[in-house]
Design a protein around this motif. Sequence first.
Motif, PDB file in Angstrom:
ATOM      1  N   ILE A   1       0.750  -1.220   0.020  1.00  0.00           N
ATOM      2  CA  ILE A   1       0.024   0.130   0.204  1.00  0.00           C
ATOM      3  C   ILE A   1       0.673   1.068   0.011  1.00  0.00           C
ATOM      4  O   ILE A   1       0.843   2.275  -0.666  1.00  0.00           O
ATOM      5  N   PHE A   2       1.878   1.338   1.003  1.00  0.00           N
ATOM      6  CA  PHE A   2       2.925   2.382   0.889  1.00  0.00           C
ATOM      7  C   PHE A   2       3.550   2.618  -0.201  1.00  0.00           C
ATOM      8  O   PHE A   2       3.802   3.767  -0.671  1.00  0.00           O
ATOM      9  N   ALA A   3       3.917   1.442  -0.904  1.00  0.00           N
ATOM     10  CA  ALA A   3       4.473   1.445  -2.211  1.00  0.00           C
ATOM     11  C   ALA A   3       3.680   2.191  -3.505  1.00  0.00           C
ATOM     12  O   ALA A   3       4.270   3.085  -4.209  1.00  0.00           O
ATOM     13  N   ARG A   4       2.687   1.957  -3.369  1.00  0.00           N
ATOM     14  CA  ARG A   4       1.548   2.497  -4.365  1.00  0.00           C
ATOM     15  C   ARG A   4       1.431   3.935  -4.036  1.00  0.00           C
ATOM     16  O   ARG A   4       1.317   4.829  -4.929  1.00  0.00           O
ATOM     17  N   LEU A   5       1.326   4.387  -2.757  1.00  0.00           N
ATOM     18  CA  LEU A   5       1.037   5.731  -2.506  1.00  0.00           C
ATOM     19  C   LEU A   5       2.382   6.603  -2.909  1.00  0.00           C
ATOM     20  O   LEU A   5       2.178   7.732  -3.387  1.00  0.00           O
ATOM     21  N   VAL A   6       3.632   5.783  -2.544  1.00  0.00           N
ATOM     22  CA  VAL A   6       4.818   6.647  -2.590  1.00  0.00           C
ATOM     23  C   VAL A   6       5.065   6.760  -4.285  1.00  0.00           C
ATOM     24  O   VAL A   6       5.393   8.206  -4.985  1.00  0.00           O
ATOM     25  N   THR A   7       4.483   5.835  -5.426  1.00  0.00           N
ATOM     26  CA  THR A   7       4.502   5.943  -6.576  1.00  0.00           C
ATOM     27  C   THR A   7       3.881   7.088  -6.936  1.00  0.00           C
ATOM     28  O   THR A   7       4.235   7.908  -7.802  1.00  0.00           O
ATOM     29  N   LEU A   8       2.601   7.184  -6.668  1.00  0.00           N
ATOM     30  CA  LEU A   8       1.667   8.482  -7.014  1.00  0.00           C
ATOM     31  C   LEU A   8       2.254   9.543  -6.579  1.00  0.00           C
ATOM     32  O   LEU A   8       2.232  10.625  -7.323  1.00  0.00           O
ATOM     33  N   ALA A   9       2.926   9.611  -5.411  1.00  0.00           N
ATOM     34  CA  ALA A   9       3.586  10.660  -4.886  1.00  0.00           C
ATOM     35  C   ALA A   9       4.517  11.504  -5.555  1.00  0.00           C
ATOM     36  O   ALA A   9       5.107  12.441  -5.996  1.00  0.00           O
ATOM     37  N   ILE A  10       5.443  10.096  -6.083  1.00  0.00           N
ATOM     38  CA  ILE A  10       6.725  10.585  -7.001  1.00  0.00           C
ATOM     39  C   ILE A  10       6.394  11.097  -8.135  1.00  0.00           C
ATOM     40  O   ILE A  10       7.186  12.161  -8.862  1.00  0.00           O
ATOM     41  N   THR A  11       5.446  10.572  -8.952  1.00  0.00           N
ATOM     42  CA  THR A  11       4.725  10.958 -10.129  1.00  0.00           C
ATOM     43  C   THR A  11       4.622  12.541 -10.235  1.00  0.00           C
ATOM     44  O   THR A  11       4.710  13.196 -10.863  1.00  0.00           O
ATOM     45  N   ARG A  12       3.700  12.800  -8.979  1.00  0.00           N
ATOM     46  CA  ARG A  12       3.574  14.165  -8.794  1.00  0.00           C
ATOM     47  C   ARG A  12       4.578  15.059  -8.499  1.00  0.00           C
ATOM     48  O   ARG A  12       4.652  16.333  -9.247  1.00  0.00           O
ATOM     49  N   VAL A  13       5.406  14.658  -7.815  1.00  0.00           N
ATOM     50  CA  VAL A  13       6.394  15.442  -7.438  1.00  0.00           C
ATOM     51  C   VAL A  13       7.313  15.540  -8.989  1.00  0.00           C
ATOM     52  O   VAL A  13       7.911  16.845  -9.207  1.00  0.00           O
ATOM     53  N   ALA A  14       7.520  14.684  -9.813  1.00  0.00           N
ATOM     54  CA  ALA A  14       8.308  14.654 -10.854  1.00  0.00           C
ATOM     55  C   ALA A  14       7.597  15.813 -11.783  1.00  0.00           C
ATOM     56  O   ALA A  14       8.376  16.757 -12.425  1.00  0.00           O
ATOM     57  N   GLY A  15       6.344  15.798 -11.804  1.00  0.00           N
ATOM     58  CA  GLY A  15       5.446  16.547 -12.964  1.00  0.00           C
ATOM     59  C   GLY A  15       5.816  18.323 -12.606  1.00  0.00           C
ATOM     60  O   GLY A  15       6.230  18.983 -13.032  1.00  0.00           O
ATOM     61  N   ARG A  16       5.716  18.297 -11.120  1.00  0.00           N
ATOM     62  CA  ARG A  16       5.810  19.690 -10.615  1.00  0.00           C
ATOM     63  C   ARG A  16       7.021  20.315 -10.650  1.00  0.00           C
ATOM     64  O   ARG A  16       7.656  21.360 -10.927  1.00  0.00           O
ATOM     65  N   ALA A  17       8.218  19.384 -10.485  1.00  0.00           N
ATOM     66  CA  ALA A  17       9.559  19.765 -10.512  1.00  0.00           C
ATOM     67  C   ALA A  17       9.736  20.073 -12.094  1.00  0.00           C
ATOM     68  O   ALA A  17      10.576  21.179 -12.195  1.00  0.00           O
ATOM     69  N   LEU A  18       9.413  19.413 -12.884  1.00  0.00           N
ATOM     70  CA  LEU A  18       9.692  19.579 -14.379  1.00  0.00           C
ATOM     71  C   LEU A  18       9.168  20.949 -14.801  1.00  0.00           C
ATOM     72  O   LEU A  18       9.683  21.892 -15.496  1.00  0.00           O
ATOM     73  N   ILE A  19       7.778  21.153 -14.083  1.00  0.00           N
ATOM     74  CA  ILE A  19       7.126  22.527 -14.674  1.00  0.00           C
ATOM     75  C   ILE A  19       8.090  23.677 -13.795  1.00  0.00           C
ATOM     76  O   ILE A  19       8.104  24.785 -14.471  1.00  0.00           O
ATOM     77  N   ARG A  20       8.503  23.478 -12.575  1.00  0.00           N
ATOM     78  CA  ARG A  20       9.109  24.666 -12.061  1.00  0.00           C
ATOM     79  C   ARG A  20      10.727  24.625 -12.485  1.00  0.00           C
ATOM     80  O   ARG A  20      11.471  25.633 -12.068  1.00  0.00           O
ATOM     81  N   GLY A  21      11.122  24.089 -13.653  1.00  0.00           N
ATOM     82  CA  GLY A  21      12.373  23.949 -13.977  1.00  0.00           C
ATOM     83  C   GLY A  21      13.539  23.344 -13.207  1.00  0.00           C
ATOM     84  O   GLY A  21      14.487  23.558 -13.146  1.00  0.00           O
ATOM     85  N   ARG A  22      13.086  22.592 -12.302  1.00  0.00           N
ATOM     86  CA  ARG A  22      14.054  21.889 -11.126  1.00  0.00           C
ATOM     87  C   ARG A  22      14.411  20.476 -11.815  1.00  0.00           C
ATOM     88  O   ARG A  22      13.842  19.463 -11.484  1.00  0.00           O
ATOM     89  N   LEU A  23      15.317  20.617 -12.751  1.00  0.00           N
ATOM     90  CA  LEU A  23      15.769  19.500 -13.660  1.00  0.00           C
ATOM     91  C   LEU A  23      16.450  18.336 -12.925  1.00  0.00           C
ATOM     92  O   LEU A  23      15.904  17.110 -13.203  1.00  0.00           O
ATOM     93  N   GLY A  24      17.196  18.484 -11.780  1.00  0.00           N
ATOM     94  CA  GLY A  24      17.704  17.486 -11.173  1.00  0.00           C
ATOM     95  C   GLY A  24      16.595  16.332 -10.500  1.00  0.00           C
ATOM     96  O   GLY A  24      16.763  15.435 -10.323  1.00  0.00           O
ATOM     97  N   LEU A  25      15.642  17.139  -9.699  1.00  0.00           N
ATOM     98  CA  LEU A  25      14.654  16.740  -9.023  1.00  0.00           C
ATOM     99  C   LEU A  25      13.848  15.843 -10.022  1.00  0.00           C
ATOM    100  O   LEU A  25      13.349  14.793  -9.704  1.00  0.00           O
ATOM    101  N   ALA A  26      13.566  16.437 -11.061  1.00  0.00           N
ATOM    102  CA  ALA A  26      12.542  15.965 -12.067  1.00  0.00           C
ATOM    103  C   ALA A  26      13.097  14.408 -12.646  1.00  0.00           C
ATOM    104  O   ALA A  26      12.640  13.683 -12.983  1.00  0.00           O
TER     105      ALA A  26
END
Length: 1003
Positions: free
Chosen positions: A467-492
């Motif tokens: 369950i935690f793994a599925r939640l973490v995956t969803l959270a990482i996907t959201r973090v990656a998208g926001r990081a790319l929009i904000r230009g934080r290439l390393g995090l994305a």
Amino acid sequence: MIRIVAIMMWHRRGQAVTLALLSLLAVAAAVAAPAYVRAADRAVAAGQVATATPAERALTVSATQNQRSGEQEAFGFDDIAGALLDLPGFSYVYAAEYPTVGIEPTAMVRSRFVYRQDACAHLRMATGRCMIGEGEVVIGVRAAGRLSLTAGDPITLTAARFNPDPRHPGFLTDGKPRDLTVVGTYRVSDPQDTYWGAHGYFARDAGDRPGEPVFADAATLQAMDHGSTDVSVDGFAGSAALAVDHLGALRTQLTGVGDQAGDLGAGLVVRTRIPQMLDRIDAGRAAARLIVPVLAVPLVLLACLSIFLAVGYSTQGRRPELAVVALRGARRWHRWWLACGESLFAIGAGAVAGCLAGQLLVDAVAAWRFPGVGVDAGIAPLRNAPPALLAAVAAALLAQRRQIASPVADLLRRTVLAAGGGRALAVEAAVALVAVVTGLQPLLSGGSLTGVGMFAAGFVMLALALIFARLVTLAITRVAGRALIRGRLGLALAAFPLSRRPGAARLCALLVAAVAVAGYAACAVDVAARGRRVVAELGTGADRVLTMEPVGRQQLLSAVRGADPGGRYAMAVVPLPPVGAGEPSAGLAVDSTRLAAVAHWAPGGDPAGATARALRPATPAPVVIPGRDVTADITATGLQPDKPVRLSLVLSSVTGLGDTIVHFGDLRSGPWTYQQRVPVCRQGCRLNAVALTTGIGVAGVSGEVVLHGLRSVNPVRPALSAAALADTGRWRLNAYGRLTTAPDGLRIALNAPNGLGDGAFVQPVDTPWPLPVAWSGDAGERIAGFDGGDVPATTVAHPAVVPVSGLGSALVDMEYLDRVSTDASAVDDPQVWLAAGAPPGIVDALAGRGLVVVRDVRADHVRDQLDRQGPAIALWFAVLAAVLATALAAGALILAASVDRARHVADLRALRAQGLPRPPVRRATLGTYPALVVVATVLGLATALAGWGLTGWALPLAGLDPPPLPLPGWPQPPVLAATGAVMLAVLAVVAYAAGRRTLREVP
């Protein structure tokens, strides 16, 4: 085909070796659990044997014979006992005794006339020598001093028997007198030594006499004219008899001894506590067999998950190869073999090595933790290897099923959507359902982890990890998208590989599960260690507890205070009487002036010092009669002659000489002086009560009794002034009338239409009333007194727990409770608690004041016993499980990083060619897996706590039969934090090293 598979394995030998190591660890975990159980069986047995008391290593066969009746001679008993006790590894001591009279000043007491084989080797001669011939005896030094005997003096002894006639109690002669010579006086270094058996030779005898038998040799004992003789054989089990491999046969042999004793006659008695020790060993083994599987199941599930992840990752890296094979029209069998052969060979090789590694790992742990015990050689643990291998193969095939069945177009696609379809959800739902079912079993069965409950911890943690793994995956996907929009290439760039890889969620689940297994193991170890400490310290009460022969309460108090006048290290303790028949003790009566200095005290609740002060407020001085000729001046009026009222005084020596009830007989009408000589009052006695009683069935008692004075004739001194005696505020009547002031004393107006029952007791008010009591748990309004009556109680303190007695128990000042008691009986199981600073000679000091030790319990010895019981020994497997879980997580992390490396490097090279700066590349390569490790560590610890909360309470961690004490239920935060820090450090180093290697390949 085999050659092609071999070439493939060589080409990807790093992945093959890692997969083989994971398979090795998986099979090793499956083999280690039963191997450890077998090693724990031996360690439990060896530990309990090593910490067994002398009584638990001994066997006694006894009988009573009478040579005058024509029975077998006393020492012909050897033939019977020798045939009966033919047990290998036992040493035997023969003994015989009968009572004699002649040297004691009264026939009310006897001298034990004893032969014990090799007694001289265990007696320390103070004067003279030990007996070596017929007609010679030795006596104890205190008996010699009391009877004015020295080495060389002649004595005359006559065999005796007890007179059962209650009108003339005592001993009667039962033979012809025999002249003997005292050739020496002895001391005994250790009355509790195993050699002396359970005969109580040195236990307190009648009156104030310490137990000191008259020892003689066999010829002297046999030559004296005597009747019945108590004969015995004590067998003591040596190391060979109690060898770990012999314990099963020993139980069978003991059963045979009991059967033979029954066949030989009812007069033959077999006594032994060896079966109790064997039962404790069996209980410890059963606890180990419960705890080890509970820890092993999550480890095995983790191993299967790691195999599934590893094979899935490696197969995913070979998708282009599988696509080419499919495009060339290879048969399904060839496709299956080329897809699975590489993994199956690695798994098979690792499984073979894992069988040996698991056993060797357990052998190493056993040699480290249980030196000298050895291991139980055999192939039984290897029986778990085939199921483990099959589970690993099944996990491998399941991991590759999707790649084998996928169309060529899907295999050629570089980007693979994360697994989240219906089948994955169905599998996770099934795991969650199993977790719920197994997790409910302990609750429904009242705390038993047997059956499916044994799998509860493993499936609960696995379900939460998924369950935690599925939640973490969803959270990482959201973090990656926001990081790319904000230009934080390393995090994305660090987040996108985890969000787009189907294996990333499984890797996260595996890391969470690995940390959870280690955290659960840490919970068990920490809670168990603290629980054993609570049982050893609070369950014992003090650093050392001496249990004495029955003795009066004031004798106990005076002896302890005399041995430790400063009150720094010794405290008298008496268990409170139970509130009902068959009930355990309701608490403790203690000398509260020493409570804070001696007793172990639980944190929380009122501290020991404040509790002690509350239990013993200041009170008026007690009424003391200063001499042995106790005199009472009384006037009785209105009493009916056919309903006589008896007068008694309940007295306690102020110097610890004893407690007594002085009976003056029936009260006479008019003024009378009643007098008795009371030896224990020669140095003064405290008045506990004036008792007025009647015969059984006497009803309708009325009249007046005026107490004019209580005094001593020698010396001539009143116990109270006339004014104090007439002050009704200084006296208390329990029932059946009222107290008023008379012109020259205290008037007791009796009014008992239904009789006086147990008696009317007039007591001086020299204690608080109701009595101050400290309660742990719910407070009561009454406690049971030493005399069995109810005593009103007022709650003055709330300790977290009463030592030894546990929750819901009372703590009261022993002297105050003794003052309000109306009996003079000795108490059973009186104790002396000793602090860590007690001097070595304290036992001798107590013995010099008339206390005889029958049991000596030390908190560190109890802790040692607990550390050698099954639960404590089983928990060393928790350490092994944590190490294996860490290794599995590290291996899976290495494999995942190595499989992802080629594609990740290709992507980063392309981005570098397009102008991506070096810093984002560095952050993307070095931060991807370490960040995942950090998240997994936090979630893993939370998973461990959840699993512990659902199942940990049902594990028998603190011992086989812990007392009702508040045992810890949750681990200490620093312990859990330290476990997480170690896991984080190990896995972060592995992740960072994998990232460094990737970074080196990016220009």
